[in-house]
Design an enzyme around this catalytic site. Structure first.
Site, short mmCIF file in Angstrom:
data_model
loop_
_atom_site.label_atom_id
_atom_site.label_comp_id
_atom_site.label_asym_id
_atom_site.label_seq_id
_atom_site.Cartn_x
_atom_site.Cartn_y
_atom_site.Cartn_z
N ASP A 10 19.75 -4.85 2.26
CA ASP A 10 20.87 -5.19 3.14
C ASP A 10 21.65 -3.92 3.48
O ASP A 10 21.08 -2.84 3.54
CB ASP A 10 21.76 -6.24 2.45
CG ASP A 10 22.39 -7.21 3.44
OD1 ASP A 10 23.24 -6.76 4.23
OD2 ASP A 10 22.04 -8.40 3.41
N HIS A 60 28.40 -6.97 4.58
CA HIS A 60 27.38 -8.01 4.63
C HIS A 60 26.60 -8.10 3.32
O HIS A 60 26.40 -9.18 2.75
CB HIS A 60 26.43 -7.71 5.79
CG HIS A 60 25.45 -8.80 6.11
ND1 HIS A 60 24.23 -8.91 5.46
CD2 HIS A 60 25.49 -9.81 7.02
CE1 HIS A 60 23.57 -9.95 5.94
NE2 HIS A 60 24.31 -10.51 6.89
N SER A 104 22.54 -15.71 7.15
CA SER A 104 22.59 -14.69 6.10
C SER A 104 23.29 -15.20 4.86
O SER A 104 23.00 -14.75 3.74
CB SER A 104 23.35 -13.45 6.61
OG SER A 104 22.61 -12.75 7.57
#
Length: 461
Positions: A229, A268, A453
């Protein structure tokens, strides 16, 4: 009438699929707990053999590979991909292939089997034309992938193939590199506080509805989850010392004590890692989390760094059983044979790869396109890798159940194609709306995000 009929039919199919695949997620939680309960082991102990550590991952992937082995041959995203022949080799190019800072296209050359590090060395040294440079070298002799990354013109690539024709088999996969997107997320709510019982956790350990309790039969102890990620804020207190810097595709392997390596400048990755294994909102609260930074808000990521990251995980033989949590997708609709082979290698090593379906569920659907999956914009999960690769588990997002205990697919969650003959790509659903987890803003930060996600790490955990 026709458009209305198609939409109503799609909604009906997905209401059924959401129910069935949420039940599948509960089954995964229960099976994972049963397999790990009583068999938890610390790495290095005599009771934790390599076979035992890989058992969980292999049980998860074996049925998936068997179920989709026949579908792989019928899967096609050739629209927009141009195949050119040269000296017995097939070169796959795409209209929007990645162009590097030097103005040159980038390529991947991979040999499916029967390769050693001598071949990858020849491809990146001896056979390399003067105007071409190597961007990645696989290490098959060390348990890595037989693949190289190259930057140069198409003519440079042809010259390389001519130079190496005596050692490079014509079965080699040769394809142009493409960009990978930092996933879009929705409804960001910074400085929100994690509730005592996050709704996602409350949902996934029950056959239906919620009961204000999360009691899985296992905690993930002894399992390693690689978060591919934007990095992880490994110093966050909620990880309790179980999150480690592991790898940066731009610099290589991290010193585990260097918390600036594979750190998270976007947020994220930290949020996803918190859902996988944080103490407050994590599914597997005792799993070890490894930060592998493949995405950055400051630079374009392509397939080459992903293959580099896959190789890194493959080579960490002592860190098993292992799961890869990969919440990203390609920015261009195509099917990557290079990624397919890499993911298959991971699966055969007992490493489960979990990826997100994408957030294009509300994009327009071009019913009249020659290949609806390959349209520049479409709502389909099968548009690009890694989510369209059969050996992955691709995760769609659900909304929180309403007062009648009805849950629906999140509108943004990408869907399976309605075109007859195309394989399904969404394998399972998980909570993805208003998911509370960790923020990268501080060592105690928390926030809410929405997106597939956010659903993916529920399954990874």
């Amino acid at each position: 009438f026709w458009f209305k009929y198609l939409r109503e039919e799609a909604d009906f199919r997905y209401r059924k699929l959401v129910t069935m695949r949420m039940l599948a997620l509960v089954g995964c939680v229960l099976v994972g707990g049963v397999l790990s309960k009583g068999d938890d082991c610390e790495l290095g102990s005599e009771s934790c053999s390599s076979e035992g550590r890989a058992m969980l991952s292999k049980n998860h992937i074996s049925s998936k590979l068997e179920m989709q082995s026949e579908e792989e041959e019928s899967f096609d995203l050739s629209e927009g991909v141009l195949e050119k022949q040269h000296a017995g080799y097939t070169i796959r190019t795409v209209p929007n292939g990645h162009i590097g800072e030097d103005g040159q296209p980038q390529w991947l050359v991979e040999v499916p089997e029967g390769c050693d590090s001598g071949l990858t060395l020849k491809l990146t040294k001896d056979c390399l034309p003067s105007h071409m440079k190597a961007t990645f070298q696989g290490k098959p002799d060390e348990g890595g992938i037989c693949c190289v990354g190259l930057a140069g013109s198409e003519q440079d690539l042809r010259d390389l193939l001519d130079n190496c024709k005596e050692v490079l088999p014509t079965t080699a996969i040769i394809e142009q590199d493409v960009s990978i997107d930092v996933p879009e997320v929705f409804d960001e709510k910074e400085d929100e506080q994690i509730q005592e019982m996050p709704w996602g956790l409350d949902r996934i350990d029950d056959r239906s509805g919620q009961d204000k309790d999360y009691s899985p039969p296992g905690t993930g102890k002894g399992v390693h989850v690689f978060i591919l990620d934007t990095g992880i804020r490994t110093t966050h207190t909620d990880f309790g010392g179980r999150a480690f810097p592991a790898y940066e595709v731009s610099t290589g392997k991290c010193d585990p004590t260097n918390t600036t390596c594979a750190s998270d400048y976007d947020g994220h990755g930290t949020h996803c890692a918190g859902t996988v294994g944080g103490k407050k909102a994590g599914v597997a609260k005792d799993a070890k989390l490894h930060a592998v930074r493949v995405l950055s808000p400051f630079e374009i990521t392509t397939t080459t760094p992903l293959v580099d990251a896959y190789q890194f995980v493959l080579m960490q033989k002592k860190l098993r059983p292992a799961v890869i949590s990969a919440s990203y997708t390609s920015g261009f609709p195509y099917y990557s044979k290079t990624q397919e082979i890499a993911v298959k290698n991971l699966a055969h090593e007992g490493i489960t790869v979990v990826t997100s379906a994408g957030n294009t569920g509300q994009d327009p659907d071009d019913l009249w396109a020659p290949s609806r999956l390959s349209a520049k914009k479409s709502p389909y999960a099968c548009r690009g890798p890694p989510n369209n690769i059969p050996a992955t588990f691709t995760v769609g997002s659900t909304e929180q159940p309403n007062s009648w205990n009805i849950e629906k697919r999140s509108p943004f969650s990408s869907i399976d194609s309605l075109t007859p003959g195309f394989q399904p790509c969404v394998n399972i659903f998980a909570p993805g709306r208003d998911i509370m987890s960790l923020s990268n803003s501080s060592d105690t930060g928390e926030k809410a995000l929405s997106g597939t996600s956010m659903a993916t790490p529920h399954v990874s955990g």
